[in-house]
Motif scaffolding. Sequence first.
Motif, PDB file in Angstrom:
ATOM      1  N   PHE A 225       0.982  -1.135   0.251  1.00 31.75           N
ATOM      2  CA  PHE A 225       0.242  -0.620   0.097  1.00 31.75           C
ATOM      3  C   PHE A 225       0.824   0.886  -0.334  1.00 31.75           C
ATOM      4  CE2 PHE A 225      -2.820   3.327   2.202  1.00 31.75           C
ATOM      5  CZ  PHE A 225      -4.343   3.191   1.113  1.00 31.75           C
ATOM      6  N   ALA A 226       1.777   1.194   1.020  1.00 29.65           N
ATOM      7  CA  ALA A 226       2.765   1.683   0.714  1.00 29.65           C
ATOM      8  C   ALA A 226       3.308   2.402  -0.003  1.00 29.65           C
ATOM      9  CB  ALA A 226       3.729   2.404   1.656  1.00 29.65           C
ATOM     10  N   GLU A 227       3.722   1.021  -1.420  1.00 28.91           N
ATOM     11  CA  GLU A 227       4.599   1.646  -3.090  1.00 28.91           C
ATOM     12  C   GLU A 227       3.351   2.367  -3.208  1.00 28.91           C
ATOM     13  OE1 GLU A 227       5.928  -2.261  -3.555  1.00 28.91           O
ATOM     14  OE2 GLU A 227       7.410  -2.284  -2.159  1.00 28.91           O
ATOM     15  N   TRP A 228       2.151   2.094  -3.398  1.00 23.14           N
ATOM     16  CA  TRP A 228       1.008   2.176  -4.383  1.00 23.14           C
ATOM     17  C   TRP A 228       0.576   3.570  -3.560  1.00 23.14           C
ATOM     18  CZ3 TRP A 228      -4.172   4.094  -3.038  1.00 23.14           C
ATOM     19  CH2 TRP A 228      -5.275   4.156  -4.336  1.00 23.14           C
ATOM     20  N   LEU A 229       0.754   4.250  -2.862  1.00 28.51           N
ATOM     21  CA  LEU A 229       1.337   5.910  -2.595  1.00 28.51           C
ATOM     22  C   LEU A 229       1.443   6.583  -3.438  1.00 28.51           C
ATOM     23  CD1 LEU A 229      -0.783   5.701   1.256  1.00 28.51           C
ATOM     24  CD2 LEU A 229      -1.911   6.230  -0.851  1.00 28.51           C
ATOM     25  N   GLU A 230       2.804   5.599  -3.441  1.00 30.03           N
ATOM     26  CA  GLU A 230       4.461   6.636  -3.405  1.00 30.03           C
ATOM     27  C   GLU A 230       3.849   6.796  -5.261  1.00 30.03           C
ATOM     28  OE1 GLU A 230       8.943   6.371  -3.317  1.00 30.03           O
ATOM     29  OE2 GLU A 230       7.594   4.611  -2.122  1.00 30.03           O
TER      30      GLU A 230
ATOM     31  N   ALA B   8       2.325   9.008   6.132  1.00 31.56           N
ATOM     32  CA  ALA B   8       3.077   9.578   7.557  1.00 31.56           C
ATOM     33  C   ALA B   8       1.625   8.886   9.001  1.00 31.56           C
ATOM     34  CB  ALA B   8       3.090  10.634   7.913  1.00 31.56           C
ATOM     35  N   ASN B   9       0.309   8.839   8.113  1.00 29.23           N
ATOM     36  CA  ASN B   9      -0.644   8.419   9.015  1.00 29.23           C
ATOM     37  C   ASN B   9      -0.829   6.545   9.374  1.00 29.23           C
ATOM     38  OD1 ASN B   9      -3.868   8.301   9.392  1.00 29.23           O
ATOM     39  ND2 ASN B   9      -2.799   9.378  11.161  1.00 29.23           N
ATOM     40  N   MET B  10       0.163   6.357   8.373  1.00 32.70           N
ATOM     41  CA  MET B  10      -0.549   4.146   8.301  1.00 32.70           C
ATOM     42  C   MET B  10       0.178   3.770   9.734  1.00 32.70           C
ATOM     43  SD  MET B  10       0.794   3.493   5.048  1.00 32.70           S
ATOM     44  CE  MET B  10       1.135   2.052   5.106  1.00 32.70           C
TER      45      MET B  10
ATOM     46  N   ARG C 139      -0.536  14.462 -10.261  1.00 32.45           N
ATOM     47  CA  ARG C 139      -2.149  13.756  -9.537  1.00 32.45           C
ATOM     48  C   ARG C 139      -2.664  14.420  -8.543  1.00 32.45           C
ATOM     49  NH1 ARG C 139      -2.600   8.104 -11.233  1.00 32.45           N
ATOM     50  NH2 ARG C 139      -0.318   7.555 -11.119  1.00 32.45           N
ATOM     51  N   PRO C 140      -3.588  14.942  -8.921  1.00 32.90           N
ATOM     52  CA  PRO C 140      -4.391  15.726  -7.369  1.00 32.90           C
ATOM     53  C   PRO C 140      -5.184  13.864  -6.733  1.00 32.90           C
ATOM     54  CG  PRO C 140      -5.412  16.646  -9.158  1.00 32.90           C
ATOM     55  CD  PRO C 140      -4.845  15.153  -9.636  1.00 32.90           C
ATOM     56  N   VAL C 141      -4.783  14.096  -6.009  1.00 31.66           N
ATOM     57  CA  VAL C 141      -4.822  12.122  -4.714  1.00 31.66           C
ATOM     58  C   VAL C 141      -5.174  13.061  -3.446  1.00 31.66           C
ATOM     59  CG1 VAL C 141      -3.835  10.329  -4.015  1.00 31.66           C
ATOM     60  CG2 VAL C 141      -3.294  11.030  -6.277  1.00 31.66           C
ATOM     61  N   PHE C 142      -6.343  12.500  -2.874  1.00 32.01           N
ATOM     62  CA  PHE C 142      -7.429  12.802  -1.653  1.00 32.01           C
ATOM     63  C   PHE C 142      -7.303  11.942  -0.541  1.00 32.01           C
ATOM     64  CE2 PHE C 142      -8.333  15.818  -4.692  1.00 32.01           C
ATOM     65  CZ  PHE C 142      -7.358  17.008  -4.853  1.00 32.01           C
ATOM     66  N   ASN C 143      -6.202  11.817   0.308  1.00 27.91           N
ATOM     67  CA  ASN C 143      -5.407  12.904   1.193  1.00 27.91           C
ATOM     68  C   ASN C 143      -3.953  12.713   0.448  1.00 27.91           C
ATOM     69  OD1 ASN C 143      -7.040  14.439   2.590  1.00 27.91           O
ATOM     70  ND2 ASN C 143      -6.198  12.862   4.105  1.00 27.91           N
ATOM     71  N   PRO C 144      -3.484  13.738   0.319  1.00 24.59           N
ATOM     72  CA  PRO C 144      -2.654  13.561   0.000  1.00 24.59           C
ATOM     73  C   PRO C 144      -1.365  13.090   0.193  1.00 24.59           C
ATOM     74  CG  PRO C 144      -2.612  15.825   0.125  1.00 24.59           C
ATOM     75  CD  PRO C 144      -3.717  14.870   0.651  1.00 24.59           C
ATOM     76  N   PRO C 145      -0.124  12.197  -0.423  1.00 23.07           N
ATOM     77  CA  PRO C 145       0.154  10.222  -0.361  1.00 23.07           C
ATOM     78  C   PRO C 145       0.867  10.615   0.740  1.00 23.07           C
ATOM     79  CG  PRO C 145      -0.065  11.025  -2.748  1.00 23.07           C
ATOM     80  CD  PRO C 145      -0.464  12.057  -2.420  1.00 23.07           C
ATOM     81  N   ALA C 146       1.594  12.118   1.022  1.00 21.95           N
ATOM     82  CA  ALA C 146       2.709  11.971   2.126  1.00 21.95           C
ATOM     83  C   ALA C 146       1.834  12.262   3.204  1.00 21.95           C
ATOM     84  CB  ALA C 146       3.610  13.389   1.996  1.00 21.95           C
TER      85      ALA C 146
ATOM     86  N   LEU D 174      -6.704   9.382   8.444  1.00 19.62           N
ATOM     87  CA  LEU D 174      -6.519  10.716   7.920  1.00 19.62           C
ATOM     88  C   LEU D 174      -6.559   9.792   6.774  1.00 19.62           C
ATOM     89  CD1 LEU D 174      -4.135  12.380   9.006  1.00 19.62           C
ATOM     90  CD2 LEU D 174      -6.591  13.018   9.327  1.00 19.62           C
ATOM     91  N   ILE D 175      -6.636   8.452   6.110  1.00 13.98           N
ATOM     92  CA  ILE D 175      -6.750   7.434   5.245  1.00 13.98           C
ATOM     93  C   ILE D 175      -7.983   7.038   4.828  1.00 13.98           C
ATOM     94  CG2 ILE D 175      -5.409   5.684   4.383  1.00 13.98           C
ATOM     95  CD1 ILE D 175      -3.132   5.514   6.070  1.00 13.98           C
ATOM     96  N   GLU D 176      -8.160   6.610   5.601  1.00 11.00           N
ATOM     97  CA  GLU D 176      -9.562   5.486   4.679  1.00 11.00           C
ATOM     98  C   GLU D 176     -10.844   5.695   5.493  1.00 11.00           C
ATOM     99  OE1 GLU D 176      -8.193   3.638   6.876  1.00 11.00           O
ATOM    100  OE2 GLU D 176      -9.115   2.037   6.681  1.00 11.00           O
ATOM    101  N   PRO D 177     -10.811   6.839   6.742  1.00  7.69           N
ATOM    102  CA  PRO D 177     -12.026   6.343   7.595  1.00  7.69           C
ATOM    103  C   PRO D 177     -13.304   7.073   6.780  1.00  7.69           C
ATOM    104  CG  PRO D 177     -11.355   8.622   7.534  1.00  7.69           C
ATOM    105  CD  PRO D 177      -9.820   8.072   6.298  1.00  7.69           C
ATOM    106  N   GLU D 178     -14.470   5.417   8.148  1.00  6.15           N
ATOM    107  CA  GLU D 178     -15.979   6.159   7.563  1.00  6.15           C
ATOM    108  C   GLU D 178     -16.127   7.627   8.080  1.00  6.15           C
ATOM    109  OE1 GLU D 178     -19.200   5.785   7.252  1.00  6.15           O
ATOM    110  OE2 GLU D 178     -19.341   4.142   6.980  1.00  6.15           O
TER     111      GLU D 178
END
Length: 283
Positions: free
Chosen positions: A67-72, A89-91, A78-85, A258-262
């Motif tokens: 998953f970290a590699e995919w985010l990187e 950091a939240n993983m 390109r616009p990604v939300f939340n920003p990958p960085a 900050l990643i995938e909250p309900e």
Amino acid sequence: MTKNIVFATCLAQPALQESDAVAARALEARGVAVRAAPWNGDQAAFGGADGIVIRSTWDYQQTPGAFAEWLEALDDGRPVFNPPAIMRANMSKRYLLDLAAKGAPLPPTRTALPEAAAIAAAMDEMGLIEAVVKPEFGATASGLSLVRRDDEAGLAAAADTMGMPGLVQALVPEIGALGETSFMFIGGDFTHAVTKRPKSGEIRCQAEHGGRSAPADPPDWAVAEAARMLSLIPGAPLYARVDAVVLDGAMRLMEVELIEPELFFTYAPEGADRFADVLIDRL
């Protein structure tokens, strides 16, 4: 030209969740097309999107490295939300220790290897007879255990369930009766809150473990405190959820998601409207 957004899901649950469907309808009402695509599926599904929003990627904790590699890989302009960085950091739940160092009201917490002796040592350091043990990477309370210092078999079982380095944390006993309050923030502004209560005999509040949720109206001081905790995070997330136990005049931080909250838009469609407006503005 119609803009199109991809909501990232996962192969285990590829369709939009009910709350995310509310957000999708708010976007579609504003002329934005929305489609779902699993993060660990065919990457061609993300091609040509005007924006990617991470939503129900609810199996990433099983393969955090992938998953970290995919985010990187997404972090290419390109616009990604939340920003990958922000998401990287939240993983790891170690971010909670960073927030505590900045003044967040985290229950006493230590890191530990997945070994009974290490868990016991962490409990001894904090003077605990009872503690919550959780893995460094986890979601929906997966891998979480409640242990007692004098229960050697329980410590060993918790280490096995943990399965990786993680955290040993003081139990907030009030969670059984009060549950957790989730504060939703969109574009930095508070929109709505939900209280999640565990079933009898449990401390896990998630629906997967029998918990139940309902709209909440937290006091102004609690909203302000949740906003303060969120402000300790660098960056400007599109969406955020602060989970805390609200006590009498005080709070205990559980998570800043900050990643995938309900986001519980089913309880607050106006929050979905705010989500759509801020997302379109950021695009």
